[in-house]
Design a protein around this motif. Structure first.
Motif, mmCIF file in Angstrom:
data_model
loop_
_atom_site.group_PDB
_atom_site.id
_atom_site.type_symbol
_atom_site.label_atom_id
_atom_site.label_comp_id
_atom_site.label_asym_id
_atom_site.label_seq_id
_atom_site.Cartn_x
_atom_site.Cartn_y
_atom_site.Cartn_z
ATOM 1 N N LYS A 75 0.742 -1.060 0.005
ATOM 2 C CA LYS A 75 -0.009 0.074 0.069
ATOM 3 C C LYS A 75 0.718 1.166 -0.037
ATOM 4 C CE LYS A 75 -3.910 -1.919 2.412
ATOM 5 N NZ LYS A 75 -4.704 -2.069 3.580
ATOM 6 N N GLY A 76 2.218 1.168 0.029
ATOM 7 C CA GLY A 76 2.964 2.350 -0.016
ATOM 8 C C GLY A 76 3.184 2.832 1.360
ATOM 9 N N ILE A 77 2.683 2.255 2.177
ATOM 10 C CA ILE A 77 2.852 3.025 3.666
ATOM 11 C C ILE A 77 4.261 3.029 4.407
ATOM 12 C CG2 ILE A 77 2.076 2.856 6.044
ATOM 13 C CD1 ILE A 77 -0.544 1.669 5.141
ATOM 14 N N ILE A 78 4.817 1.776 4.102
ATOM 15 C CA ILE A 78 6.464 1.606 4.638
ATOM 16 C C ILE A 78 7.240 1.231 3.570
ATOM 17 C CG2 ILE A 78 5.324 0.834 6.604
ATOM 18 C CD1 ILE A 78 6.001 -2.208 5.951
ATOM 19 N N SER A 79 8.651 1.214 4.033
ATOM 20 C CA SER A 79 9.615 0.581 2.930
ATOM 21 C C SER A 79 10.750 0.264 3.853
ATOM 22 C CB SER A 79 10.199 2.092 2.239
ATOM 23 O OG SER A 79 11.046 1.915 1.256
ATOM 24 N N GLY A 80 11.838 -0.156 3.123
ATOM 25 C CA GLY A 80 12.787 -0.688 3.668
ATOM 26 C C GLY A 80 13.748 -1.563 3.070
ATOM 27 N N SER A 81 15.235 -1.695 3.218
ATOM 28 C CA SER A 81 15.982 -2.686 2.464
ATOM 29 C C SER A 81 15.753 -4.026 2.392
ATOM 30 C CB SER A 81 17.392 -2.367 3.183
ATOM 31 O OG SER A 81 17.452 -2.826 4.491
ATOM 32 N N ALA A 82 14.651 -4.685 3.125
ATOM 33 C CA ALA A 82 14.271 -6.000 3.110
ATOM 34 C C ALA A 82 12.896 -6.200 2.664
ATOM 35 C CB ALA A 82 14.536 -6.582 4.464
ATOM 36 N N ILE A 186 16.991 4.226 1.520
ATOM 37 C CA ILE A 186 17.229 3.087 0.991
ATOM 38 C C ILE A 186 17.870 3.012 -0.323
ATOM 39 C CG2 ILE A 186 16.018 0.688 0.458
ATOM 40 C CD1 ILE A 186 15.987 1.573 3.314
ATOM 41 N N ASN A 187 17.380 3.834 -1.568
ATOM 42 C CA ASN A 187 18.000 3.792 -2.668
ATOM 43 C C ASN A 187 19.160 4.791 -2.815
ATOM 44 O OD1 ASN A 187 16.524 5.943 -2.340
ATOM 45 N ND2 ASN A 187 15.162 5.557 -4.128
ATOM 46 N N GLN A 188 19.401 5.342 -1.644
ATOM 47 C CA GLN A 188 20.636 6.182 -1.862
ATOM 48 C C GLN A 188 20.479 7.362 -2.668
ATOM 49 O OE1 GLN A 188 23.339 5.660 0.756
ATOM 50 N NE2 GLN A 188 21.801 4.452 1.597
ATOM 51 N N ASP A 189 19.421 7.761 -2.772
ATOM 52 C CA ASP A 189 19.291 8.959 -3.864
ATOM 53 C C ASP A 189 19.334 10.283 -3.200
ATOM 54 O OD1 ASP A 189 16.967 8.835 -2.240
ATOM 55 O OD2 ASP A 189 15.570 8.734 -4.122
ATOM 56 N N LYS A 190 19.854 10.230 -1.831
ATOM 57 C CA LYS A 190 20.045 11.647 -1.049
ATOM 58 C C LYS A 190 18.588 12.173 -0.768
ATOM 59 C CE LYS A 190 24.340 11.199 -1.735
ATOM 60 N NZ LYS A 190 25.378 10.738 -0.709
ATOM 61 N N VAL A 192 14.668 11.246 1.159
ATOM 62 C CA VAL A 192 14.085 10.236 2.082
ATOM 63 C C VAL A 192 12.585 10.404 1.893
ATOM 64 C CG1 VAL A 192 13.452 9.642 4.412
ATOM 65 C CG2 VAL A 192 15.698 10.381 3.967
ATOM 66 N N SER A 193 11.919 9.363 1.316
ATOM 67 C CA SER A 193 10.631 9.460 1.081
ATOM 68 C C SER A 193 9.700 9.264 1.918
ATOM 69 C CB SER A 193 10.039 8.076 0.042
ATOM 70 O OG SER A 193 10.321 7.139 0.687
ATOM 71 N N LEU A 194 8.540 9.628 1.929
ATOM 72 C CA LEU A 194 7.558 9.597 3.166
ATOM 73 C C LEU A 194 7.432 8.165 3.843
ATOM 74 C CD1 LEU A 194 5.728 11.184 4.957
ATOM 75 C CD2 LEU A 194 3.750 10.675 3.453
ATOM 76 N N ALA A 195 7.517 7.275 2.873
ATOM 77 C CA ALA A 195 7.528 5.650 3.554
ATOM 78 C C ALA A 195 8.507 5.433 4.347
ATOM 79 C CB ALA A 195 7.088 4.627 2.248
ATOM 80 N N GLU A 196 9.880 5.740 3.702
ATOM 81 C CA GLU A 196 11.207 5.567 4.274
ATOM 82 C C GLU A 196 11.248 6.036 5.589
ATOM 83 O OE1 GLU A 196 13.819 5.191 0.333
ATOM 84 O OE2 GLU A 196 13.588 7.078 1.286
ATOM 85 N N ALA A 197 10.637 7.427 5.725
ATOM 86 C CA ALA A 197 10.587 8.192 6.981
ATOM 87 C C ALA A 197 9.891 7.726 8.007
ATOM 88 C CB ALA A 197 10.354 9.730 6.747
ATOM 89 N N LYS A 198 8.656 7.413 7.628
ATOM 90 C CA LYS A 198 7.633 6.642 8.454
ATOM 91 C C LYS A 198 8.088 5.425 8.931
ATOM 92 C CE LYS A 198 3.283 8.564 6.802
ATOM 93 N NZ LYS A 198 2.905 9.000 8.070
#
Length: 434
Positions: A75-82, A186-190, A192-198
């Motif tokens: 749903k795009g709420i969260i993100s992460g390297s795994a 996560i994608n090292q694009d300098k 931080v998306s909202l999902a990454e921050a949450k």
């Protein structure tokens, strides 16, 4: 054969028959006795198995944890390297259940062919039904920050404020904020998306994750390998108990203490290896006494929370019961008490009670080192060299008497810790124990 020999033989035969009749008479009683003991053993074993497996469904819900995490990810709420490996490519797999509490899901698993530990921080999900329609309500609370429209500078300020409240106003917190931002990207694009921050914000609310991040420069904690939402993965510590064998709680509960003690001694590493592990443990205590990001306190000094790797390097397996100084201050602030026991955080962090004000003080009765020395009494003295045992015991007993008063902490703490480390190093470095 003479008449006397024949009579003697007949006498022995008669005695044998008499004993046989007596045994037959006793046989029903013997059968009843052993049948009763067998029945009692089966009943006890069945009860133990029932208690163990009836709690399994509560303790081990990895499939639910994965379902919830992946639903949030899709749903795009969260993100992460795994996340991709867990939810799309099946490269992160749950295996052995290691949970000791329904709200702290812990599993041994495999990630890209490597053994890892998976910890699921989703707590409320296990107290409700499995209806995915109810997840958005929980997500509103768990992943409520930061909100849409928050700038990067505002997010950094959020992190700094949170870390000051959790760890104290340390000068080095700026470096920690930079590290957290890098982890979230996560994608090292300098960016931080909202999902990454949450996701990183939700993880920081978990005490153990906060400590792993804060102590990342130390070699005595398990390395963080990745995360997805509030699920995180650490390296697997091969031996997650100082005795090398960690008995299941249900088995430990039914075995006599002497049997448990004997088994612990039987499976413990050689004394020289235990000395090496102890030195690492003492170094960890020294590191958290006044660390880079503040002071930390061990509130459950249990051998089951302490492990080591194949090289006998100490590793702290469970950081959930290690708390920050600020956490303790918040806990004791204004806390009503009648006795010292009312000022207990966890199992082992006890402060004094001001009986006039009926409030807890903030100074602990026992510092970390005194608690650890208490654990080491049995672990380290067993099998110690005879010419060294008395000296070691004297140092450990002195250490156990150390109290948490500020007037003693600085000098006595460092002096006792270094003395024990020094005598152990000397013994295993210059003798046959090396």
């Amino acid at each position: 054969m003479s008449w006397i020999d024949a009579q003697s033989l007949l006498t022995r035969v008669g005695e044998s028959k008499t004993r046989g009749h007596r045994f037959k008479k006793r046989l029903p009683g013997v059968k009843v006795k052993y049948l009763f003991l067998m029945w009692l053993g089966i009943l006890l074993g069945s009860w133990v198995l029932y208690m163990h497996y009836s709690s399994y469904s509560e303790l081990c819900r990895g499939h639910i944890c994965q379902m919830i995490i992946c639903d949030r990810y899709k749903k795009g709420i969260i993100s992460g390297s795994a996340c991709k490996d867990l939810c799309e490519e099946n490269k992160l797999q749950f295996q052995q259940c290691l949970s000791s509490s329904p709200v702290n899901q812990v599993y041994g698993g495999v990630w890209r062919g490597k053994e890892v530990i998976i910890k699921c921080g989703v707590e409320d999900a296990f107290k409700t039904d499995l209806n995915l329609e109810s997840l958005p309500r929980r997500d509103l609370v768990l992943f409520d920050k930061p909100t849409r429209g928050t700038s990067m500078e505002e997010f950094k300020e959020m992190l700094l404020t949170f870390l000051k409240a959790s760890l104290g106003d340390q000068q080095s917190l700026g470096n920690l904020v930079t590290r957290i931002i890098s982890m979230a990207d996560i994608n090292q694009d300098k960016k931080v998306s909202l999902a990454e921050a949450k996701s990183i914000w939700a993880l920081l609310q978990l005490n153990e994750f906060l400590l792993i991040v804060s102590l990342h420069e130390k070699e005595h904690t398990a390395r963080l390998l990745g995360f997805c939402g509030d699920l995180y993965i650490t390296e697997k510590v091969p031996y997650h108990s100082l005795h090398s064998v960690k008995m299941p709680p249900f088995l430990k509960a039914v075995l006599p203490s002497m049997v448990v003690r004997s088994l612990n001694r039987w499976f413990a590493p050689a004394w020289s290896k235990r000395a090496e592990i102890t030195i690492g443990l003492l170094e960890f205590v020294e590191e958290i006494f006044h660390g880079t990001y503040g002071s930390f306190y061990i509130c459950d000094a249990d051998l089951g929370n302490i492990g080591h790797n194949e090289k006998y390097d100490f590793k702290m397996v469970n950081l959930r019961k290690v708390v920050t100084e600020m956490t303790l201050k918040d806990f004791y602030k204004g806390r009503h008490c009648e006795h010292n026991a009312d000022c207990t955080h966890g199992k082992d962090c006890m402060a004094t009670c001001d009986k006039l004000a009926k409030q807890c003080n903030t100074e602990l009765i026992q510092p970390n080192l005194a608690k650890i020395c208490g654990l080491l009494q049995e672990y380290l003295l067993y099998g110690a060299p005879t010419d060294f045992r008395d000296e070691l015991q004297k140092h450990l007993q002195t250490c156990m008497k150390l109290n948490g008063l500020a007037s003693q902490m600085e000098v006595h703490h460092s002096l006792l810790l270094n003395n024990i480390k020094t005598i152990l190093w000397k013994k295993i470095s210059h003798t046959k124990y090396s």
